[in-house]
Design an enzyme around this catalytic site. Structure first.
Site, PDB file in Angstrom:
ATOM      1  N   CYS A 119       5.441  12.709   0.146  1.00 26.96           N
ATOM      2  CA  CYS A 119       4.107  12.173  -0.163  1.00 26.96           C
ATOM      3  C   CYS A 119       3.256  12.139   1.111  1.00 26.96           C
ATOM      4  O   CYS A 119       2.100  12.565   1.108  1.00 26.96           O
ATOM      5  CB  CYS A 119       4.257  10.778  -0.772  1.00 26.96           C
ATOM      6  SG  CYS A 119       2.702  10.091  -1.355  1.00 26.96           S
ATOM      7  N   CYS A 120       3.848  11.647   2.217  1.00 26.12           N
ATOM      8  CA  CYS A 120       3.108  11.610   3.496  1.00 26.12           C
ATOM      9  C   CYS A 120       2.735  13.015   3.955  1.00 26.12           C
ATOM     10  O   CYS A 120       1.642  13.222   4.486  1.00 26.12           O
ATOM     11  CB  CYS A 120       3.936  10.910   4.574  1.00 26.12           C
ATOM     12  SG  CYS A 120       3.965   9.118   4.468  1.00 26.12           S
ATOM     13  N   CYS A 202      -1.867   3.411   3.612  1.00 28.90           N
ATOM     14  CA  CYS A 202      -2.095   3.458   2.167  1.00 28.90           C
ATOM     15  C   CYS A 202      -1.735   2.108   1.534  1.00 28.90           C
ATOM     16  O   CYS A 202      -0.801   1.431   1.974  1.00 28.90           O
ATOM     17  CB  CYS A 202      -1.232   4.539   1.542  1.00 28.90           C
ATOM     18  SG  CYS A 202      -1.698   6.198   2.057  1.00 28.90           S
ATOM     19  N   CYS A 205       1.875   1.169   0.433  1.00 30.07           N
ATOM     20  CA  CYS A 205       2.886   1.255   1.500  1.00 30.07           C
ATOM     21  C   CYS A 205       2.573   0.353   2.691  1.00 30.07           C
ATOM     22  O   CYS A 205       3.176   0.496   3.752  1.00 30.07           O
ATOM     23  CB  CYS A 205       2.999   2.702   1.981  1.00 30.07           C
ATOM     24  SG  CYS A 205       3.439   3.838   0.670  1.00 30.07           S
ATOM     25  N   CYS A 230       4.958   8.160  10.099  1.00 31.08           N
ATOM     26  CA  CYS A 230       4.722   8.952   8.890  1.00 31.08           C
ATOM     27  C   CYS A 230       4.707  10.443   9.148  1.00 31.08           C
ATOM     28  O   CYS A 230       4.521  11.222   8.242  1.00 31.08           O
ATOM     29  CB  CYS A 230       3.411   8.541   8.253  1.00 31.08           C
ATOM     30  SG  CYS A 230       2.024   8.808   9.357  1.00 31.08           S
TER      31      CYS A 230
HETATM   32 FE1  SF4 Z   1       2.153   8.388   0.195  1.00 31.16          FE
HETATM   33 FE2  SF4 Z   1       2.670   5.936   1.061  1.00 31.16          FE
HETATM   34 FE3  SF4 Z   1       2.701   8.018   2.769  1.00 31.16          FE
HETATM   35 FE4  SF4 Z   1       0.405   7.101   1.709  1.00 31.16          FE
HETATM   36  S1  SF4 Z   1       1.791   6.039   3.160  1.00 31.16           S
HETATM   37  S2  SF4 Z   1       0.963   9.192   1.942  1.00 31.16           S
HETATM   38  S3  SF4 Z   1       1.042   6.562  -0.396  1.00 31.16           S
HETATM   39  S4  SF4 Z   1       4.095   7.613   1.048  1.00 31.16           S
END
Ligand code: SF4
Length: 236
Positions: A119-120, A202, A205, A230
């Site tokens: 996701c990141c 985000c 998170c 991340c």
């Molecule tokens: Fe995805 Fe969470 Fe990373 Fe944002 S912080 S990109 S929602 S995993």
């Protein structure tokens, strides 16, 4: 290997820029480099840097992951309105994001580190690579206080992965000095900071931290790891 830029980085080291004031460092980079970008997430740190560079040629950009807090969007809006700024915006590749959401669902980052990293990657890392491609200097708001992994960092660094010079002007700043600068200069800030949020990413998170907790405890708190970055900032 970008050897021309690496040589320019060696010049930066020779000139002992770490001993200059913040304003002198900014002036040096804007004089000696053409393609300079600054990544903002509208945190306290980034807001101060925006204030300091808003009248220079430095390009300001942000990564809109699509999962940011409403308060972050409000800060973004307030900032561009107050300073009449352009903030170049990068968003995830829609096809990749759609495929990921289709196969894994919207909150799969809670299920595994692998999903979280994916996701990141889609929402942040790949758009970042686009933003800093072919640039010479990438300015960040990183501070050593925010993560033990950042203690060995320096204000100017060579980022081997991204082949770019990183400039972390607030690396050694303390929180109280930062807050003083924000207040004195009436700089707009993310209201979540007043509710215990330190490092704001985000919404799903990021959480507020309690007194005595590590600064980084508010990010991906369900993961059992000490290296909670991340992928935007890779450290040895
Ligand atoms: Fe995805 Fe969470 Fe990373 Fe944002 S912080 S990109 S929602 S995993």
């Amino acid at each position: 290997m970008n050897s021309v830029l690496k040589n320019k980085y060696e010049d930066v080291l020779k000139n002992n820029l770490e001993n200059l004031t913040l304003q002198e460092q900014i002036s040096y980079v804007t004089t000696h480099f053409k393609n300079i970008v600054f990544s903002t997430s509208f945190s306290y740190e980034d807001q101060l840097i925006t204030f300091l560079i808003k009248d220079t040629k430095i390009e300001i950009f942000t990564l809109d992951t699509g999962r940011l807090f409403e308060e972050t969007y409000e800060t973004w809006n307030e900032t561009v309105t107050k300073y009449k700024l352009d903030v170049k915006t990068y968003t995830p590749d829609q096809k990749e994001l759609n495929n990921f959401l289709t196969s894994s669902g919207p909150n799969s980052f809670y299920n595994s580190v692998e999903n979280r990293k994916k996701c990141c990657d889609i929402r942040k890392v790949f758009p970042l690579k686009q933003a800093i491609q072919n640039k010479e200097i990438w300015i960040t708001g990183l501070r050593a206080e925010h993560s033990p992994n950042r203690n060995d960092m320096t204000i100017f660094e060579w980022d081997e992965t991204n082949q770019i010079i990183k400039f972390n002007p607030l690396l050694h700043w303390k929180t109280e000095d930062l807050l003083h600068a924000i207040t004195t200069n009436q700089i707009p800030y993310n209201k979540l900071h007043k509710k215990g949020f330190v490092s704001i990413g985000c919404a799903p998170c990021t959480r507020a931290i309690r007194d005595g907790e590590d600064f980084r405890a508010g990010r991906w708190w369900w993961e059992d790891t000490t290296k909670k970055e991340c992928g935007l900032h890779i450290h040895k």
